[in-house]
Design a protein around this motif. Structure first.
Motif, PDB file in Angstrom:
ATOM      1  N   LYS A 281      -2.411  -0.580  16.671  1.00 21.97           N
ATOM      2  CA  LYS A 281      -3.446  -1.519  16.670  1.00 21.97           C
ATOM      3  C   LYS A 281      -2.830  -2.831  15.925  1.00 21.97           C
ATOM      4  N   HIS A 282      -2.382  -2.678  14.825  1.00 25.26           N
ATOM      5  CA  HIS A 282      -1.857  -3.802  13.950  1.00 25.26           C
ATOM      6  C   HIS A 282      -0.300  -4.146  14.001  1.00 25.26           C
ATOM      7  N   GLY A 283       0.408  -3.617  14.906  1.00 28.19           N
ATOM      8  CA  GLY A 283       1.733  -3.683  14.681  1.00 28.19           C
ATOM      9  C   GLY A 283       2.517  -3.294  13.286  1.00 28.19           C
ATOM     10  N   THR A 284       3.586  -3.836  12.865  1.00 26.76           N
ATOM     11  CA  THR A 284       4.363  -3.841  11.804  1.00 26.76           C
ATOM     12  C   THR A 284       3.275  -3.976  10.407  1.00 26.76           C
ATOM     13  N   ILE A 285       3.180  -3.045   9.626  1.00 26.19           N
ATOM     14  CA  ILE A 285       2.419  -3.392   8.522  1.00 26.19           C
ATOM     15  C   ILE A 285       3.046  -3.333   7.123  1.00 26.19           C
ATOM     16  N   ILE A 286       3.005  -4.537   6.540  1.00 25.48           N
ATOM     17  CA  ILE A 286       3.675  -4.816   5.351  1.00 25.48           C
ATOM     18  C   ILE A 286       2.799  -4.713   4.140  1.00 25.48           C
ATOM     19  N   LEU A 287       3.113  -3.799   3.227  1.00 21.77           N
ATOM     20  CA  LEU A 287       2.355  -3.757   2.110  1.00 21.77           C
ATOM     21  C   LEU A 287       3.228  -4.313   0.720  1.00 21.77           C
ATOM     22  N   THR A 288       2.503  -5.086   0.081  1.00 17.94           N
ATOM     23  CA  THR A 288       3.066  -5.652  -1.272  1.00 17.94           C
ATOM     24  C   THR A 288       2.343  -5.285  -2.409  1.00 17.94           C
ATOM     25  N   SER A 289       3.200  -4.680  -3.440  1.00 15.71           N
ATOM     26  CA  SER A 289       2.270  -4.164  -4.720  1.00 15.71           C
ATOM     27  C   SER A 289       3.276  -4.895  -6.006  1.00 15.71           C
ATOM     28  N   ASP A 290       2.268  -5.258  -6.952  1.00 20.14           N
ATOM     29  CA  ASP A 290       2.997  -5.755  -8.325  1.00 20.14           C
ATOM     30  C   ASP A 290       3.012  -4.432  -9.142  1.00 20.14           C
ATOM     31  N   GLY A 291       2.646  -3.201  -8.723  1.00 18.51           N
ATOM     32  CA  GLY A 291       2.122  -2.076  -9.750  1.00 18.51           C
ATOM     33  C   GLY A 291       0.939  -1.822  -9.973  1.00 18.51           C
ATOM     34  N   GLU A 292       0.099  -2.768  -9.917  1.00 16.72           N
ATOM     35  CA  GLU A 292      -1.252  -2.784 -10.276  1.00 16.72           C
ATOM     36  C   GLU A 292      -2.178  -2.806  -9.006  1.00 16.72           C
ATOM     37  N   ASN A 293      -1.839  -3.858  -8.211  1.00 20.17           N
ATOM     38  CA  ASN A 293      -2.512  -4.333  -7.059  1.00 20.17           C
ATOM     39  C   ASN A 293      -1.944  -4.013  -5.655  1.00 20.17           C
ATOM     40  N   ILE A 294      -2.649  -3.987  -4.774  1.00 23.98           N
ATOM     41  CA  ILE A 294      -1.856  -3.403  -3.334  1.00 23.98           C
ATOM     42  C   ILE A 294      -2.541  -4.315  -2.221  1.00 23.98           C
ATOM     43  N   SER A 295      -1.621  -5.207  -1.669  1.00 26.64           N
ATOM     44  CA  SER A 295      -2.178  -5.982  -0.486  1.00 26.64           C
ATOM     45  C   SER A 295      -1.328  -5.704   0.743  1.00 26.64           C
ATOM     46  N   PHE A 296      -2.093  -6.082   1.792  1.00 27.62           N
ATOM     47  CA  PHE A 296      -1.439  -5.570   3.016  1.00 27.62           C
ATOM     48  C   PHE A 296      -1.383  -6.857   4.105  1.00 27.62           C
ATOM     49  N   GLU A 297      -0.334  -6.800   5.008  1.00 25.57           N
ATOM     50  CA  GLU A 297      -0.366  -8.002   6.118  1.00 25.57           C
ATOM     51  C   GLU A 297       0.188  -7.247   7.055  1.00 25.57           C
ATOM     52  N   THR A 298      -0.244  -7.556   8.462  1.00 23.85           N
ATOM     53  CA  THR A 298       0.072  -7.191   9.648  1.00 23.85           C
ATOM     54  C   THR A 298       0.752  -8.148  10.499  1.00 23.85           C
ATOM     55  N   ILE A 299       1.910  -7.877  11.229  1.00 20.38           N
ATOM     56  CA  ILE A 299       2.565  -8.718  11.983  1.00 20.38           C
ATOM     57  C   ILE A 299       3.122  -8.086  13.198  1.00 20.38           C
ATOM     58  N   LYS A 300       3.367  -8.879  14.328  1.00 14.62           N
ATOM     59  CA  LYS A 300       4.059  -8.271  15.518  1.00 14.62           C
ATOM     60  C   LYS A 300       5.631  -8.336  15.384  1.00 14.62           C
ATOM     61  N   THR A 301       6.259  -7.165  15.494  1.00 18.33           N
ATOM     62  CA  THR A 301       7.822  -7.577  15.563  1.00 18.33           C
ATOM     63  C   THR A 301       8.272  -6.746  16.871  1.00 18.33           C
ATOM     64  N   ASN A 302       9.415  -7.211  16.947  1.00 17.83           N
ATOM     65  CA  ASN A 302      10.228  -6.871  18.310  1.00 17.83           C
ATOM     66  C   ASN A 302      11.028  -5.619  17.635  1.00 17.83           C
ATOM     67  N   THR A 303      10.322  -4.552  17.523  1.00 17.56           N
ATOM     68  CA  THR A 303      11.284  -3.263  16.951  1.00 17.56           C
ATOM     69  C   THR A 303      10.852  -1.963  17.699  1.00 17.56           C
ATOM     70  N   ASN A 304       9.934  -2.367  18.869  1.00 16.43           N
ATOM     71  CA  ASN A 304       9.381  -1.055  19.459  1.00 16.43           C
ATOM     72  C   ASN A 304      10.320  -1.256  20.933  1.00 16.43           C
ATOM     73  N   GLY A 305      11.269  -0.309  20.931  1.00 15.56           N
ATOM     74  CA  GLY A 305      11.910  -0.153  22.139  1.00 15.56           C
ATOM     75  C   GLY A 305      11.480   0.326  23.553  1.00 15.56           C
TER      76      GLY A 305
END
Length: 305
Positions: A281-305
């Motif tokens: 549903k969301h494509g590639t899911i990118i998680l970022t953390s500074d070790g305390e907080n967590i955030s997410f970004e979703t993007i479409k990538t050309n990685t599904n053959g």
């Protein structure tokens, strides 16, 4: 019993019926989270910093591929299907990656190690980990041939082993040797970065989950990579209760032949109020953390053959 009393009891009975129906509906037929609900959940922004932990749950359709980076060092867990391999090479090169500290094949199924030979052929790597379970598939043989060509060792970790990715640390919680069910040979990993933690289940089923519970392994994690693409054979209620994830990621193909993820699994996550991301549903899911907080970004990538 007079008429007034009867009417009062009838009203109480009707209210109880409505409450019961509401409970059943919410418990077993929860509304599916939409993309907007995911994107607009309030999360504390993680300030950009080269020391941040970055995890890409890469969209490879019905398969797994997880890239983990911290301060210019990288771990790769699985690499999708055979047809995803060249696309993953391009994606990782676009990110500026030249070397992996660890490449891990959780188990010898094609939807997890299909692209690993492409990774070995196109990048430097320090260590390659897989369970010590030999299969005769061409996909597995391609991995062995690539390792041989690069003169890299096929390494099998032990339960309890730890390894570092700069400031982040991994622990091997489980791996199996039962060739009769390759899913249950999956390397299960827990990643800890400062005050945050992440659990990667491969395709481990409820049998492995019970072993982890019986051994009183510390499973509590902020983010769970749901086992076996959200099938009914993983993610027992007891296991999920111990993990108690704030977030879950399901790597799964759109309109796949297995009807993954199963609604029963989604219901369990919903009951725990776990926010669930899905690659279908969301494509590639990118998680970022500074070790305390967590955030997410979703993007479409050309990685599904």
């Amino acid at each position: 019993m007079n008429k007034r009393t009867k009417n009062k009891l009838l009203k109480i009975f009707l209210v109880l019926i409505i409450m019961l129906c509401t409970y059943i509906y919410e418990e077993y037929f929860p509304e599916e989270k939409t993309n907007n609900e995911v994107e607009y959940r309030q999360e504390k922004e993680v300030v950009s910093n080269p020391n941040n932990l970055i995890i890409h749950y890469v969209d490879v359709g019905q398969g797994d591929c997880i890239l983990i980076g911290q301060n210019n060092e990288y771990v790769l867990i699985d690499a999708g299907n055979n047809e995803d391999g060249e696309l993953l090479v391009d994606y990782f090169k676009q990110l500026g990656i030249e070397k992996f500290k660890y490449v891990i094949g959780t188990h010898a199924h094609e939807d997890h190690i299909g692209g690993i030979d492409n990774i070995i052929n196109n990048f430097e790597l320090e260590h390659f980990y897989m369970p010590d379970v030999i299969t005769t598939t061409k996909t597995f043989e391609d991995v062995l041939d690539a390792l041989l060509a690069k003169k890299k060792a096929f390494e099998t970790p032990n339960i309890g082993d730890t390894f570092k990715l700069n400031d982040a640390s991994f622990e091997v919680l489980y791996l199996g040797k039962d060739k009769s069910d390759l899913n249950n040979t999956s390397i299960v990993l827990k990643l800890t970065y400062k005050n945050t933690s992440y659990l990667f289940m491969g395709d481990a089923t409820s049998k492995v989950e019970k072993i982890l519970l019986d051994n009183e392994v510390n499973l509590k994690s902020d983010v769970l990579k749901v086992g076996h693409h959200g099938s009914q054979y993983s993610s027992t209620a007891a296991f999920l209760k111990q993990v108690s994830p704030s977030y879950a990621v399901i790597q799964v193909g759109e309109n796949n032949d297995y009807d993954h993820p199963k609604q029963i699994t989604l219901n369990k996550l919903e009951k725990l109020k776990t926010l669930t991301y899905r690659t279908d549903k969301h494509g590639t899911i990118i998680l970022t953390s500074d070790g305390e907080n967590i955030s997410f970004e979703t993007i479409k990538t050309n990685t599904n053959g």
